[in-house]
Each structure stands twice: as C-alpha cells, then as structure tokens.
Design an enzyme around this catalytic site. Structure first.
Site, mmCIF file in Angstrom:
data_model
loop_
_atom_site.group_PDB
_atom_site.id
_atom_site.type_symbol
_atom_site.label_atom_id
_atom_site.label_comp_id
_atom_site.label_asym_id
_atom_site.label_seq_id
_atom_site.Cartn_x
_atom_site.Cartn_y
_atom_site.Cartn_z
ATOM 1 N N THR A 75 -26.753 2.014 -30.290
ATOM 2 C CA THR A 75 -25.347 2.423 -30.313
ATOM 3 C C THR A 75 -24.534 1.373 -31.055
ATOM 4 O OG1 THR A 75 -25.643 3.555 -28.231
ATOM 5 C CG2 THR A 75 -23.382 3.041 -28.849
ATOM 6 N N GLU A 102 -28.906 8.045 -30.007
ATOM 7 C CA GLU A 102 -29.764 8.496 -28.909
ATOM 8 C C GLU A 102 -28.891 8.834 -27.707
ATOM 9 O OE1 GLU A 102 -33.076 9.174 -29.086
ATOM 10 O OE2 GLU A 102 -32.312 10.094 -27.276
ATOM 11 N N LEU A 115 -19.064 16.004 -12.828
ATOM 12 C CA LEU A 115 -17.880 16.137 -11.982
ATOM 13 C C LEU A 115 -18.209 15.700 -10.553
ATOM 14 C CD1 LEU A 115 -16.165 19.492 -13.103
ATOM 15 C CD2 LEU A 115 -15.449 17.153 -13.594
ATOM 16 N N GLY A 134 -21.577 3.272 -13.585
ATOM 17 C CA GLY A 134 -22.091 1.931 -13.888
ATOM 18 C C GLY A 134 -23.145 2.059 -14.953
ATOM 19 N N CYS A 193 -24.680 1.594 -20.339
ATOM 20 C CA CYS A 193 -24.068 2.318 -21.461
ATOM 21 C C CYS A 193 -22.583 2.606 -21.300
ATOM 22 C CB CYS A 193 -24.827 3.614 -21.702
ATOM 23 S SG CYS A 193 -26.451 3.287 -22.357
ATOM 24 N N LYS A 232 -20.113 -0.450 -21.277
ATOM 25 C CA LYS A 232 -20.180 -1.148 -22.571
ATOM 26 C C LYS A 232 -19.591 -0.277 -23.690
ATOM 27 C CE LYS A 232 -24.425 -1.109 -24.488
ATOM 28 N NZ LYS A 232 -24.556 -0.493 -25.783
ATOM 29 N N LYS A 240 -27.862 4.144 -10.464
ATOM 30 C CA LYS A 240 -28.068 5.569 -10.201
ATOM 31 C C LYS A 240 -29.522 5.752 -9.784
ATOM 32 C CE LYS A 240 -29.466 7.250 -14.684
ATOM 33 N NZ LYS A 240 -29.294 8.257 -15.684
HETATM 34 C C1 UDX Z 1 -25.583 7.550 -20.259
HETATM 35 C C2 UDX Z 1 -25.440 8.857 -21.055
HETATM 36 O O1 UDX Z 1 -25.519 9.973 -20.166
HETATM 37 C C3 UDX Z 1 -26.499 8.955 -22.126
HETATM 38 O O2 UDX Z 1 -26.306 10.134 -22.903
HETATM 39 C C4 UDX Z 1 -26.392 7.718 -23.013
HETATM 40 O O3 UDX Z 1 -27.320 7.750 -24.034
HETATM 41 C C5 UDX Z 1 -26.545 6.461 -22.188
HETATM 42 O O4 UDX Z 1 -25.558 6.452 -21.161
HETATM 43 P P1 UDX Z 1 -27.098 6.628 -18.263
HETATM 44 O O5 UDX Z 1 -26.254 5.410 -18.318
HETATM 45 O O6 UDX Z 1 -28.581 6.492 -18.194
HETATM 46 O O7 UDX Z 1 -26.818 7.566 -19.555
HETATM 47 O O8 UDX Z 1 -26.680 7.448 -16.975
HETATM 48 P P2 UDX Z 1 -25.867 8.762 -16.573
HETATM 49 O O9 UDX Z 1 -26.784 9.675 -15.859
HETATM 50 O O10 UDX Z 1 -25.108 9.329 -17.694
HETATM 51 O O11 UDX Z 1 -24.870 8.140 -15.475
HETATM 52 C C6 UDX Z 1 -23.983 7.070 -15.796
HETATM 53 C C7 UDX Z 1 -23.179 6.673 -14.590
HETATM 54 O O12 UDX Z 1 -22.234 7.673 -14.251
HETATM 55 C C8 UDX Z 1 -24.004 6.433 -13.319
HETATM 56 O O13 UDX Z 1 -23.507 5.287 -12.656
HETATM 57 C C9 UDX Z 1 -23.752 7.668 -12.486
HETATM 58 O O14 UDX Z 1 -23.892 7.441 -11.111
HETATM 59 C C10 UDX Z 1 -22.313 7.984 -12.858
HETATM 60 N N1 UDX Z 1 -21.963 9.399 -12.697
HETATM 61 C C11 UDX Z 1 -22.554 10.354 -13.441
HETATM 62 C C12 UDX Z 1 -20.983 9.746 -11.769
HETATM 63 O O15 UDX Z 1 -20.407 8.893 -11.076
HETATM 64 N N2 UDX Z 1 -20.637 11.065 -11.648
HETATM 65 C C13 UDX Z 1 -21.211 12.049 -12.383
HETATM 66 O O16 UDX Z 1 -20.829 13.213 -12.214
HETATM 67 C C14 UDX Z 1 -22.210 11.686 -13.311
#
Ligand code: UDX
Length: 435
Positions: A121, A151, A250, A257, A260, A263, A320
C-alpha cells in the site's frame, strides 16, 4: 509465468503462495534469512488459516521458492512484485525507503525488460517515483513498466480473499503490462478493473478509508443507541437491507485496529493534506475510533465503580479473530486504561498470547477462558473468537465473583446471557437488562 515477489510479510507471502498455486513459478524474496529458512522447511511464520498447507504443497511441487538472493530472482523472472513494508513514520507518512531500495536493486540488476508491480500500500504518485528510480539506476538500459496492483486481503481470510476476490485492480500505463497482468490473474475468473497507475493507488487508500468510515459511522450510531435505549443491531440490520448501504462493516464495537486501517487512514489524511485537501471527515473517523475504547472503559467504571485491585477477565487480545496479530489492537488501549485505574487483568486469547506478551505488560495470561474468569468481577469480550461463542457461560458465571459481562464486539447472545444471570452490556445494545 515466472514471478518474483519481494517481501514475505502478509501480503507478499499470501500473494506469492497463491500465484504458485495458480501454476506459476514463484520466487519469494526476503532479507530475513531466518524467515526464509523457516519457509523452506514448509513452516509459516504467521498464523493465517489455510496458508501453511498451501506453502507446503507448492514448495513440494517445486513451483514456490524462498530465497534471500534477490538478484537471482530478478534475473529469472519477468514480473516483479514489490510487497515490502510501508510502515508509518512518526509523522504518519508511509516510510517508502524499502520500496525505493527494491526498485534500485531491480534497476541495477536487470538486463532484460521487466514489469515492476507495486503490491504494497503506497501513496498516490509512488508509481512515478518508482519509474524515476528505475530510470536513474539503469546501467543496462533496460525497459521497465510500472504497474499498481493493490491487495485487498484481510488477515484471517487472506488466502480466500486472494483466490476469490471481489475485484482485481490493475493500474498500468502500457498495453503490454496490462495484458500480462490480465493473463496472470485470468485463472481466478474475477472482475478485473484496468485503470491508470495513480487511480489504482488511490483506490486502495480510498477503499480502506471508506471501510474505516463505515465502522466509525456505526459506532457513532451505537453511542446514540446507548443513550436512547435503541438497539444498534436492529438499526444496522435496517440500514444494511438497503442495497446502497449493504450490511457488511456495520458491526459496532471497541473500534477498528490492525495494521492496515489505522495506518492507511492516517496516511490518506497526510496524502490529502499534501495535495491541499483537509480530510476532516477522516480525522473525525479516527476520533470516533479512539473514543470507542474510552466509552467501553467508562461503561465498566459505571458498573464496577472503583477498579483498584478488582480482578477483570479479558477474553480476546488479537485485533480480530483468526489472527495472532496484535498491531494496534483495541485490547492494548483498553487494558492500559484499566491498569491505570488499578485493575488486575487476567487474559486469554486462543492464539495471540505469545505476541501479546511483548505488547502488554503486567497482566496474567491464562491457559483458557475458564481460568481467566475465575473469581473475576467482570468479564470483557474484546475479540469475537468462535471459541468464545461456544463457552459454557453457566460454568463461567458460577466461578465469577460478580457477574458483569461487557461484550465489546456484540458477539454474544444478550438474551441468553441475561437469562443465565449476567448483567450484560453491549456496544449500542444493552440487551434490555432493565426489562
Ligand atoms: C483490512 C481490509 O479489510 C483489507 O481489504 C485490507 O487489504 C487490509 O485491511 P484487516 O485489517 O485484515 O483488513 O481486517 P478487517 O477484517 O477489515 O478488520 C479491520 C478492523 O475493523 C478489525 O479491528 C475489526 O474488528 C474491525 N471491524 C470490522 C469492526 O469493528 N466492525 C466491522 O463491522 C468490521
């Protein structure tokens, strides 16, 4: 096709392994020789469901090679993916020095034309910078084409996200590069969007920022629900049924957290600023995200009053489920705030405890959820692991001193928890304790 992937972090390792599984010959390169040794033994350095068997399978099939020899890999392949880290600098900008170093090595090494693909990224206009570096350090006068192919994989479902993507974005400036990358991805039979390089770069930051905005939006609604007695789960369901909104992302809670979203949102704010735009909306998204942690701790204090010397059980530390990643995990901030008030934390996470040990000090790591909950005055769920949904909560309640249950992810069945005798508190959904 013959491919090099430079960088064996999440993105590089998953991409390289999946490209090999699609039938390509792939060299995954990293400067960390320990990591390369581990990978050559078929062991995966990260916890990612489904990845280790795929590495093993493709190493055995002699399609996937791990090496520290970047020059050999460059010389043997036509397409080179740059998937090295772009960590945040103290000022929030992305540190692109690893990207520059790789581009320089490619330029100095290559003797034949190469397609250089940014997978990490990166801020918009990085492609131009890479092209300039490739031109500057080019002793063999080689023709380079630069492509942006962001990605979108999520930790925990990275292999599936790579092999069954919603879309593939290919930002290329030449017809040749567009065709090559299109061919590479054609076995996935996914929607491919061809764009220019800059648009592809922005698509990545805009997508992650939009998803983070969606989370902060529903978290703001959750706070309104908390203050009115409405149930955010029903509100989210009602909103999500509108096809224009959609139901994903939602889920309210203690905020996003991981490596990604925090940052990328920060980097996008900085990118916008440099281009003369004050991205106030994203600044507020960050504010709301930080506030969620404080709101959660306040809920606990409202019920337990003084936290000094009180035993609190924390279930879930990873940012997560299905990952051991602790980077920017909400659990770190929440535990710190509770410790500042004198609480004693007993925690359990199915896979993230090893990593958590270097991030969180002064807590007791327990071997299972039941041990963590024994004699606790409150139980907090900070990560929605499937394992937690299947716990024997009757047994847990019986072993606790007082029965406060704070569900930071709204993942438990509130009615069931209340019927078991818990004082249940969700985020934007109080489970009707007062009924
Ligand atoms: C994210 C993007 O989804 C992905 O496309 C990108 O390439 C990298 O960053 P990731 O960080 O692995 O992926 O996790 P993701 O499943 O998107 O969740 C990110 C955070 O949001 C987690 O802390 C999760 O608990 C939180 N989240 C997600 C919520 O609080 N509520 C939601 O409805 C969805």
């Amino acid at each position: 096709m013959d491919i090099t992937v430079v960088g064996t972090g999440y993105v590089g390792l998953v991409a390289g392994t999946c490209f090999a599984d699609m039938g390509n010959r792939v060299f995954c390169v990293d400067i960390d020789s320990k990591k390369i040794g581990m990978l050559n033994d078929g062991k995966c350095p990260i916890y990612e469901p489904g990845l280790e068997p795929l590495i093993e399978k493709n190493v055995k099939a002699k399609r996937l090679f791990f090496t520290t020899d970047i020059k050999k890999a460059i010389n043997e392949t036509e397409i080179i993916f740059i998937a090295v880290g772009t960590p945040p600098k103290p000022n929030g900008d992305a540190d692109l020095s690893f990207v520059e170093n790789v581009a320089k090595t490619i330029a100095e090494t290559a003797t034949e034309p190469k397609i250089v693909v940014e997978k990490s990224t990166v801020p918009v206009e990085t492609g131009e910078r890479i092209a300039a570096v490739l031109k500057l350090y080019n002793p063999h006068n080689v023709v380079f084409e630069v492509v942006s192919n962001p990605e979108f994989l999520r930790e925990g479902s990275a292999v599936k996200d790579f092999l069954v993507p919603d879309r593939i974005v290919i930002g290329a400036s030449s017809e040749h590069a567009r065709k090559k990358l299109g061919e590479l991805y054609s076995p996935l039979k996914a929607k491919i969007l061809f764009t220019d390089v800059k648009s592809a770069e922005i698509i990545k930051h805009a997508s992650n920022s939009f998803l983070a905005t969606k989370i902060s939006f529903i978290n703001a609604i959750a706070d309104i629900c908390d203050n009115t007695g409405a149930d955010v789960k029903l509100v989210a369901e009602g909103m999500g049924l509108d096809a224009r909104i959609g139901k994903s992302f939602l889920n309210p809670g203690i905020g996003y957290g991981g490596f990604c979203f925090p940052k990328d949102v920060e980097a996008f704010i900085r990118i916008a600023e440099k281009k003369g735009y004050d991205f106030r909306l994203l600044k507020e998204v960050q504010e709301i995200n930080h506030a969620q942690r404080k709101i959660f701790v306040k809920k606990i204090e409202q019920q337990l009053w003084n936290l000094n010397n009180k035993k609190i059980c924390v279930l879930g530390l990873a940012f997560k489920p299905n990952t051991d990643d602790m980077r920017f995990a909400p659990s770190i901030d929440i535990i710190k705030m509770l410790q500042d008030e004198g609480a004693k934390i007993f925690a359990y996470d199915p896979v993230a405890m090893e990593r958590a040990k270097s991030e969180i000090r002064g807590i007791e790591f327990c071997s299972n959820a039941y041990a963590a909950a024994k004699d606790a005055e409150a139980l907090l769920v900070l990560t929605e692991w499937q394992e937690f949904l299947e716990l024997d909560f009757k047994k847990i309640r019986a072993s606790m001193k007082t029965h406060f249950l704070f569900d930071g992810r709204n993942c438990l069945d509130s009615k069931k928890m209340i019927s078991l005798g818990f004082k249940y508190f969700g985020m934007g959904s109080q489970g009707n304790n007062c009924l």
